[in-house]
Design a protein around this motif. Structure first.
Motif, PDB file in Angstrom:
ATOM      1  N   ALA A 265     -24.988 -13.973 -12.498  1.00 36.90           N
ATOM      2  CA  ALA A 265     -23.524 -13.886 -12.512  1.00 36.90           C
ATOM      3  C   ALA A 265     -22.890 -15.203 -12.083  1.00 36.90           C
ATOM      4  CB  ALA A 265     -23.062 -12.751 -11.604  1.00 36.90           C
ATOM      5  N   GLY A 266     -23.421 -15.797 -11.026  1.00 37.09           N
ATOM      6  CA  GLY A 266     -22.895 -17.074 -10.551  1.00 37.09           C
ATOM      7  C   GLY A 266     -23.048 -18.185 -11.577  1.00 37.09           C
ATOM      8  N   ILE A 267     -24.213 -18.218 -12.219  1.00 38.27           N
ATOM      9  CA  ILE A 267     -24.487 -19.238 -13.235  1.00 38.27           C
ATOM     10  C   ILE A 267     -23.474 -19.144 -14.375  1.00 38.27           C
ATOM     11  CG2 ILE A 267     -26.137 -19.928 -15.034  1.00 38.27           C
ATOM     12  CD1 ILE A 267     -28.373 -19.043 -13.008  1.00 38.27           C
ATOM     13  N   GLU A 268     -23.246 -17.927 -14.855  1.00 37.29           N
ATOM     14  CA  GLU A 268     -22.343 -17.739 -15.997  1.00 37.29           C
ATOM     15  C   GLU A 268     -20.881 -17.913 -15.603  1.00 37.29           C
ATOM     16  OE1 GLU A 268     -23.220 -17.478 -19.182  1.00 37.29           O
ATOM     17  OE2 GLU A 268     -25.278 -17.759 -18.476  1.00 37.29           O
ATOM     18  N   ALA A 269     -20.541 -17.509 -14.392  1.00 35.07           N
ATOM     19  CA  ALA A 269     -19.148 -17.621 -13.940  1.00 35.07           C
ATOM     20  C   ALA A 269     -18.684 -19.069 -13.947  1.00 35.07           C
ATOM     21  CB  ALA A 269     -18.993 -17.023 -12.552  1.00 35.07           C
ATOM     22  N   LEU A 270     -19.562 -19.980 -13.582  1.00 38.77           N
ATOM     23  CA  LEU A 270     -19.207 -21.398 -13.551  1.00 38.77           C
ATOM     24  C   LEU A 270     -18.884 -21.939 -14.947  1.00 38.77           C
ATOM     25  CD1 LEU A 270     -21.751 -22.970 -11.030  1.00 38.77           C
ATOM     26  CD2 LEU A 270     -19.278 -22.769 -10.753  1.00 38.77           C
ATOM     27  N   LYS A 271     -19.346 -21.249 -15.975  1.00 35.37           N
ATOM     28  CA  LYS A 271     -19.159 -21.723 -17.351  1.00 35.37           C
ATOM     29  C   LYS A 271     -17.839 -21.255 -17.963  1.00 35.37           C
ATOM     30  CE  LYS A 271     -24.184 -21.627 -18.124  1.00 35.37           C
ATOM     31  NZ  LYS A 271     -25.271 -20.982 -18.900  1.00 35.37           N
ATOM     32  N   ASP A 272     -17.109 -20.400 -17.241  1.00 35.53           N
ATOM     33  CA  ASP A 272     -15.864 -19.860 -17.804  1.00 35.53           C
ATOM     34  C   ASP A 272     -14.679 -20.217 -16.913  1.00 35.53           C
ATOM     35  OD1 ASP A 272     -13.980 -18.545 -19.263  1.00 35.53           O
ATOM     36  OD2 ASP A 272     -14.951 -16.581 -19.217  1.00 35.53           O
ATOM     37  N   GLU A 273     -14.374 -21.490 -16.861  1.00 32.05           N
ATOM     38  CA  GLU A 273     -13.277 -21.979 -16.034  1.00 32.05           C
ATOM     39  C   GLU A 273     -11.920 -21.517 -16.566  1.00 32.05           C
ATOM     40  OE1 GLU A 273     -11.818 -23.614 -12.666  1.00 32.05           O
ATOM     41  OE2 GLU A 273     -13.948 -23.428 -13.224  1.00 32.05           O
ATOM     42  N   GLU A 274     -11.841 -21.276 -17.858  1.00 30.29           N
ATOM     43  CA  GLU A 274     -10.577 -20.807 -18.440  1.00 30.29           C
ATOM     44  C   GLU A 274     -10.188 -19.450 -17.859  1.00 30.29           C
ATOM     45  OE1 GLU A 274      -8.536 -19.768 -22.797  1.00 30.29           O
ATOM     46  OE2 GLU A 274     -10.631 -20.433 -22.669  1.00 30.29           O
ATOM     47  N   PHE A 275     -11.169 -18.569 -17.706  1.00 27.89           N
ATOM     48  CA  PHE A 275     -10.907 -17.255 -17.105  1.00 27.89           C
ATOM     49  C   PHE A 275     -10.359 -17.414 -15.690  1.00 27.89           C
ATOM     50  CE2 PHE A 275     -12.453 -13.953 -14.219  1.00 27.89           C
ATOM     51  CZ  PHE A 275     -11.877 -12.818 -14.779  1.00 27.89           C
ATOM     52  N   VAL A 276     -10.989 -18.275 -14.912  1.00 25.36           N
ATOM     53  CA  VAL A 276     -10.575 -18.488 -13.523  1.00 25.36           C
ATOM     54  C   VAL A 276      -9.151 -19.019 -13.450  1.00 25.36           C
ATOM     55  CG1 VAL A 276     -11.059 -19.789 -11.407  1.00 25.36           C
ATOM     56  CG2 VAL A 276     -12.949 -18.851 -12.738  1.00 25.36           C
ATOM     57  N   GLN A 277      -8.836 -20.024 -14.271  1.00 24.48           N
ATOM     58  CA  GLN A 277      -7.507 -20.617 -14.238  1.00 24.48           C
ATOM     59  C   GLN A 277      -6.428 -19.623 -14.669  1.00 24.48           C
ATOM     60  OE1 GLN A 277      -6.782 -23.684 -12.870  1.00 24.48           O
ATOM     61  NE2 GLN A 277      -8.924 -23.462 -12.281  1.00 24.48           N
ATOM     62  N   ASN A 278      -6.739 -18.785 -15.642  1.00 27.42           N
ATOM     63  CA  ASN A 278      -5.778 -17.760 -16.065  1.00 27.42           C
ATOM     64  C   ASN A 278      -5.519 -16.761 -14.950  1.00 27.42           C
ATOM     65  OD1 ASN A 278      -5.446 -18.851 -18.614  1.00 27.42           O
ATOM     66  ND2 ASN A 278      -6.998 -17.557 -19.562  1.00 27.42           N
ATOM     67  N   CYS A 279      -6.571 -16.382 -14.228  1.00 26.86           N
ATOM     68  CA  CYS A 279      -6.430 -15.456 -13.098  1.00 26.86           C
ATOM     69  C   CYS A 279      -5.549 -16.061 -12.008  1.00 26.86           C
ATOM     70  CB  CYS A 279      -7.800 -15.116 -12.514  1.00 26.86           C
ATOM     71  SG  CYS A 279      -8.838 -14.073 -13.557  1.00 26.86           S
ATOM     72  N   ILE A 280      -5.771 -17.325 -11.722  1.00 29.57           N
ATOM     73  CA  ILE A 280      -5.014 -17.987 -10.652  1.00 29.57           C
ATOM     74  C   ILE A 280      -3.544 -18.124 -11.044  1.00 29.57           C
ATOM     75  CG2 ILE A 280      -4.757 -20.133  -9.356  1.00 29.57           C
ATOM     76  CD1 ILE A 280      -7.804 -20.470  -9.568  1.00 29.57           C
ATOM     77  N   LYS A 281      -3.281 -18.491 -12.292  1.00 33.46           N
ATOM     78  CA  LYS A 281      -1.889 -18.612 -12.744  1.00 33.46           C
ATOM     79  C   LYS A 281      -1.157 -17.281 -12.604  1.00 33.46           C
ATOM     80  CE  LYS A 281       1.064 -19.874 -16.643  1.00 33.46           C
ATOM     81  NZ  LYS A 281       1.939 -18.687 -16.453  1.00 33.46           N
ATOM     82  N   GLU A 282      -1.773 -16.206 -13.064  1.00 34.20           N
ATOM     83  CA  GLU A 282      -1.130 -14.895 -12.957  1.00 34.20           C
ATOM     84  C   GLU A 282      -0.920 -14.510 -11.496  1.00 34.20           C
ATOM     85  OE1 GLU A 282      -2.776 -10.564 -13.745  1.00 34.20           O
ATOM     86  OE2 GLU A 282      -2.005 -11.413 -15.622  1.00 34.20           O
ATOM     87  N   ASN A 283      -1.873 -14.872 -10.652  1.00 37.15           N
ATOM     88  CA  ASN A 283      -1.766 -14.564  -9.222  1.00 37.15           C
ATOM     89  C   ASN A 283      -0.478 -15.134  -8.634  1.00 37.15           C
ATOM     90  OD1 ASN A 283      -3.106 -14.012  -6.389  1.00 37.15           O
ATOM     91  ND2 ASN A 283      -2.520 -16.163  -6.333  1.00 37.15           N
TER      92      ASN A 283
END
Length: 364
Positions: A265-283
């Motif tokens: 999970a950690g390995i794959e999570a690092l590969k999807d920065e777009e998901f993280v940035q979208n989550c932070i913006k909505e936050n």
């Protein structure tokens, strides 16, 4: 049966109430419950992480790669350090435990803000060390420095940047000015569990990890996949520091300390920065609604650089009663009464969850 005396006054960490408990105790239908107490990512995990975990279940009978090479490599590339600078833990709190086992004992002191992540104190007391706290609830670097100078026994200092459970955040320049005055033999733990949020909101709060550990070899930076990356259930965190610190911590790490699924999970999570940035913006888009709600309803809040907000009461309203009444309605928040504060901490949920919080709150 007798136990070690350090346990006598040791408090148990109280996690946010689980949904299942609210169903049992209050009879609320599970589909009507929203959990805004534990700062989890309300948008869940990256779809690519979910798919990777499903495939990885085929290897559930096998131990994970104990070198954790691929995850370390991903983190090393992200922060522009080397694999030797990285250690992986079952949540970043496991690395807190390693750090305190390595540096603290009954002859030393541990320094922290008055109101900060509870596990600093809990793990610290397990070592027999003395716990020193500032008079102020939030991080006051002048108070921390004064206590440090008055207590030569301080072996570990904790800086939570931004701070949990309050949400405030020091500027990077302030942190560096503070570190300039700390002895090389004192370990300073810079907890960046919510750094993804803080650095998005204000670049003056961003910790450049490579720069930090290069300028201050006595620092240990902590990060986690539990918050912005949406992997709280996977229990995967990390520490980054000078290789001499990492080598010492590895002596305390048990083999296979995270699971096969957590590692993937950690390995794959690092590969999807777009998901993280979208989550932070909505936050932060949603957090503005909480700030307005507080102003409109006559109570205060601490400006937050995280995925939660602290709502403060200075009149006859009691945070414990507010939290309890919300719980009865199926909304789980965190009462900060145990920290000596008349306040609640609310995780920023989805737009739908937040709307329900607002409409429910005005009815209690």
């Amino acid at each position: 049966m007798k136990f070690n005396t350090v346990l006598d006054n040791l408090k148990i960490y109280e996690a946010g109430k689980p949904i299942e408990l609210v169903v049992r105790e209050y009879g609320v239908d599970e589909k009507d419950i929203i959990k805004l107490a534990s700062n989890e990512n309300p948008r869940g995990s990256s779809p690519r992480v979910i798919e990777a975990i499903k495939k990885e279940t085929r290897k559930a009978n096998l131990y994970p790669d104990d070198s954790m090479y691929e995850l370390k490599e991903g983190l090393a590339n992200k922060f522009k350090v080397t694999n030797d600078n990285v250690i992986i833990g079952a949540g970043s709190d496991q690395i807190i435990s390693f750090a305190l086992q390595a540096k603290a004992n009954k002859h030393t002191s541990i320094l922290m803000a008055r109101t900060t992540f509870a596990m600093y104190e809990i793990y610290g007391r397990q070592t027999g060390a003395t716990i020193l706290k500032t008079p102020s609830h939030t991080h006051n670097l002048d108070e921390l420095l004064q206590l440090y100078k008055e207590n030569p026994s301080v072996s570990v200092i904790f800086l939570c940047i931004p701070n949990n459970p309050l949400g405030e955040c020091l500027d990077t320049k302030e942190v560096y000015n503070f570190l300039d005055q700390i002895d090389d033999g004192t370990l300073v733990v810079v907890d960046g569990a919510y750094q993804e949020y803080a650095s998005y909101k204000d670049k003056n709060k961003k910790i450049d990890v490579k720069d930090l550990i290069s300028k201050y070899p006595n620092t240990l930076y902590l990060g986690t996949f539990s918050k912005a990356y949406g992997l709280g259930g996977m229990r995967c965190g990390y520490g980054i520091a000078d290789s001499t610190i990492i080598k010492a911590l590895h002596k305390l790490r048990s083999p296979f300390n995270i699971t096969t699924l957590s590692l993937k999970a950690g390995i794959e999570a690092l590969k999807d920065e777009e998901f993280v940035q979208n989550c932070i913006k909505e936050n932060f888009d949603e957090m503005i609604k909480y700030e307005k709600f507080a102003r409109d309803n006559g109570f205060n809040f601490i400006p937050s650089y995280t995925n939660f907000i602290t709502l403060k009461y200075e009149d006859d309203r009691k945070s414990s009663l507010i939290a309890q009444n919300l719980l009865k309605k199926g909304i789980i928040v965190r009462d900060l009464g145990a920290y000596g504060m008349n306040a609640i901490r609310v995780t920023i949920g989805t737009p739908e969850q937040n709307s329900k919080f607002f409409s429910t709150y005005i009815t209690i």
